[in-house]
Write a protein that holds these residues in place. Structure first.
Motif, short mmCIF file in Angstrom:
data_model
loop_
_atom_site.label_atom_id
_atom_site.label_comp_id
_atom_site.label_asym_id
_atom_site.label_seq_id
_atom_site.Cartn_x
_atom_site.Cartn_y
_atom_site.Cartn_z
N ASP A 1 33.98 30.07 12.47
CA ASP A 1 35.15 29.25 12.59
C ASP A 1 36.20 30.22 13.27
OD1 ASP A 1 34.35 27.43 10.66
OD2 ASP A 1 34.66 28.48 9.08
N ILE A 2 35.80 31.57 13.31
CA ILE A 2 36.72 32.54 14.15
C ILE A 2 36.03 33.65 14.41
CG2 ILE A 2 37.72 33.75 11.99
CD1 ILE A 2 40.54 33.34 13.32
N ILE A 3 36.39 34.37 15.43
CA ILE A 3 36.01 35.60 15.86
C ILE A 3 37.13 36.64 15.94
CG2 ILE A 3 34.81 36.98 17.86
CD1 ILE A 3 33.91 34.13 19.10
N ILE A 4 36.89 37.64 15.10
CA ILE A 4 38.04 38.47 14.63
C ILE A 4 37.76 40.22 15.29
CG2 ILE A 4 39.45 39.50 13.04
CD1 ILE A 4 38.76 37.32 11.33
N LEU B 1 44.33 26.48 12.09
CA LEU B 1 43.30 26.11 11.75
C LEU B 1 43.63 25.14 10.60
CD1 LEU B 1 40.62 28.86 11.85
CD2 LEU B 1 41.15 27.24 13.59
N ALA B 2 42.66 24.08 10.35
CA ALA B 2 43.03 22.91 9.17
C ALA B 2 42.81 23.69 7.96
CB ALA B 2 42.13 21.91 9.40
N GLU B 3 42.26 24.74 7.89
CA GLU B 3 42.06 25.50 6.61
C GLU B 3 41.76 26.90 6.95
OE1 GLU B 3 39.09 23.31 4.50
OE2 GLU B 3 37.35 23.95 5.89
N PRO B 4 41.67 27.58 6.02
CA PRO B 4 41.44 29.28 6.23
C PRO B 4 40.25 29.50 6.73
CG PRO B 4 42.63 29.04 4.37
CD PRO B 4 42.27 27.71 4.52
N PRO B 5 39.68 30.17 7.73
CA PRO B 5 38.17 30.20 8.11
C PRO B 5 37.18 31.15 7.12
CG PRO B 5 39.79 32.00 9.30
CD PRO B 5 40.67 30.93 8.47
N GLN B 6 36.20 30.17 7.15
CA GLN B 6 35.05 31.08 6.21
C GLN B 6 34.22 31.72 6.80
OE1 GLN B 6 35.64 30.73 2.67
NE2 GLN B 6 37.46 29.91 3.56
N ARG B 7 33.48 31.31 8.14
CA ARG B 7 32.66 31.89 8.76
C ARG B 7 33.26 32.52 9.88
NH1 ARG B 7 27.58 30.23 8.01
NH2 ARG B 7 26.89 30.71 10.00
N ILE B 8 32.93 33.78 9.73
CA ILE B 8 33.71 35.05 10.60
C ILE B 8 32.83 35.73 11.09
CG2 ILE B 8 35.40 36.91 10.58
CD1 ILE B 8 36.51 35.67 8.12
N GLU C 1 46.64 24.05 5.71
CA GLU C 1 46.47 24.83 6.90
C GLU C 1 46.55 26.30 6.95
OE1 GLU C 1 48.89 23.11 10.65
OE2 GLU C 1 50.21 24.32 9.80
N TRP C 2 46.02 26.84 7.95
CA TRP C 2 45.90 28.55 8.04
C TRP C 2 46.43 28.79 9.58
CZ3 TRP C 2 43.48 31.98 11.18
CH2 TRP C 2 43.40 33.45 10.79
N ARG C 3 47.52 29.76 9.43
CA ARG C 3 48.13 30.29 10.71
C ARG C 3 48.01 31.70 10.63
NH1 ARG C 3 51.77 26.66 13.58
NH2 ARG C 3 51.89 24.63 12.57
N TYR C 4 47.82 32.18 11.77
CA TYR C 4 47.78 33.68 12.02
C TYR C 4 48.26 33.89 13.56
CZ TYR C 4 46.54 38.56 11.72
OH TYR C 4 46.54 39.95 12.00
N THR C 5 49.37 34.91 13.58
CA THR C 5 49.52 35.45 14.84
C THR C 5 49.07 36.91 15.08
OG1 THR C 5 51.76 34.22 14.90
CG2 THR C 5 51.81 36.03 16.55
N ASP C 6 48.45 36.95 16.13
CA ASP C 6 47.46 38.33 16.12
C ASP C 6 48.50 39.30 16.92
OD1 ASP C 6 47.32 38.04 18.93
OD2 ASP C 6 45.07 38.08 19.04
N GLY C 7 47.83 40.45 16.96
CA GLY C 7 48.57 41.76 17.51
C GLY C 7 49.21 41.69 18.93
N ALA C 8 48.56 40.77 19.73
CA ALA C 8 49.12 40.43 21.24
C ALA C 8 49.94 39.11 21.11
CB ALA C 8 47.83 39.92 21.95
#
Length: 311
Positions: free
Chosen positions: A102-105, A34-41, A21-28
């Motif tokens: 998988d995610i937009i950064i 996510l179930a796993e670290p995002p690969q398609r960014i 499982e992948w967790r991230y708390t952003d600047g805001a």
């Protein structure tokens, strides 16, 4: 008995296998799980500039403007990566959807509570969040700290960070930084003024508001202390620019040589002592995102200090 054997087998697995499982708390402060670290960014240009040297390549890129103006991407090969935004508020949501990210950064500026690229402005925010989670990497008020933040973030995405390149880039940065510290100590009497000229007035950079200027001051560069009058800048007129003591001008280089030309083509600008003495250099304002590029820009500042004299 069988359940006990299964339990023992699970306990024998590496921790990374169990905890995908992948967790991230952003600047805001927004947390994404996510179930796993995002690969398609899909990444903002600055994010791409930080991650690609570490071995992480996005499937799409968001630009703030035309590619020729994206200083962060200079020297980074993104020619094969689709561009899904040509500027602020010009986001192609359909193109992003087709990339199945998988995610937009993007990036998040804590002092302004804002995300880069206009991704969190409506109607784009709702459209993008319907496609994939949307996060902003916090950019600390230090270019070095921002690069370190990206290194940590990259390691959360993959176990395959390009360690060989990273080690070489870090070594180049440390060598450049140490040389700047030594040179700044020997040239501590020289005053340095960051400047971003316009046609009607001049914006002087407030050192405490720009990550690279904060770093330079921490390493001993004597940058003129200013009070902000508008955002990150102290505004002044062309008539008053000579009232600001400076032996060296660092000129905002986000628009190439256009900024220097703006000064030299103005009769008042051409009379600035640092311009006459040709004691000017580039101010890499806000776009550096890797150790290697930082080393190159620091070397330029060091060379400028070495060849400059008190005016």
């Amino acid at each position: 008995m069988i359940r006990a054997l299964v339990l023992l087998a699970l306990l024998a697995l590496p921790a990374s296998t169990l905890a995908s499982e992948w967790r991230y708390t952003d600047g805001a402060g927004t947390e994404v799980v996510l179930a796993e670290p995002p690969q398609r960014i899909v990444a903002h240009a600055s994010v791409a500039a930080a991650l690609i040297p570490l071995g992480i390549e996005p499937v799409g890129i968001l630009l703030n403007g035309q590619p020729s103006l994206e200083r962060a991407l200079e020297g980074v090969d993104v020619s094969h990566i689709p561009v899904v935004s040509q500027g602020w508020g010009e986001i192609d949501a359909e193109a992003i959807l087709a990339l199945a990210p998988d995610i937009i950064i993007t990036e998040y500026a804590p002092e302004y509570y804002s995300y880069a690229g206009g991704t969190h402005e409506e109607p784009f925010k709702s459209r993008l969040e319907a496609i994939a989670p949307l996060i902003g990497i916090a950019t600390p008020n230090s270019t070095l700290a921002t690069i370190v933040e990206y290194e940590s973030f990259a390691r959360s995405l993959t176990d395959s960070v390009n360690e060989e390149r990273l080690a070489a880039d870090k070594a180049a940065f440390e060598k450049a930084r140490d040389a700047l510290i030594a040179t700044a100590a020997s040239k501590s009497d020289l005053t340095v003024l960051p400047i971003s000229p316009g046609r009607s007035e001049i914006a002087l950079g407030v050192a405490s508001r720009f990550g690279e200027l904060v770093d330079f001051r921490n390493w001993g560069v004597n940058i003129v202390e200013l009070v902000p009058t508008s955002g990150d800048y102290h505004a002044t007129s062309w008539e008053n620019i000579r009232n600001y003591d400076s032996d060296i001008l660092l000129i905002d280089d986000r628009w190439g040589i256009a900024s220097l030309a703006t000064i030299t083509e103005n009769p008042l600008g051409a009379r600035i002592p640092a311009i006459i003495a040709q004691q000017t250099g580039n101010w890499p304002a806000g776009w550096i995102r890797s150790y290697r590029v930082y080393a190159q820009e620091i070397d330029k500042i060091t060379s400028l200090l070495e060849r400059s004299e008190k005016l």
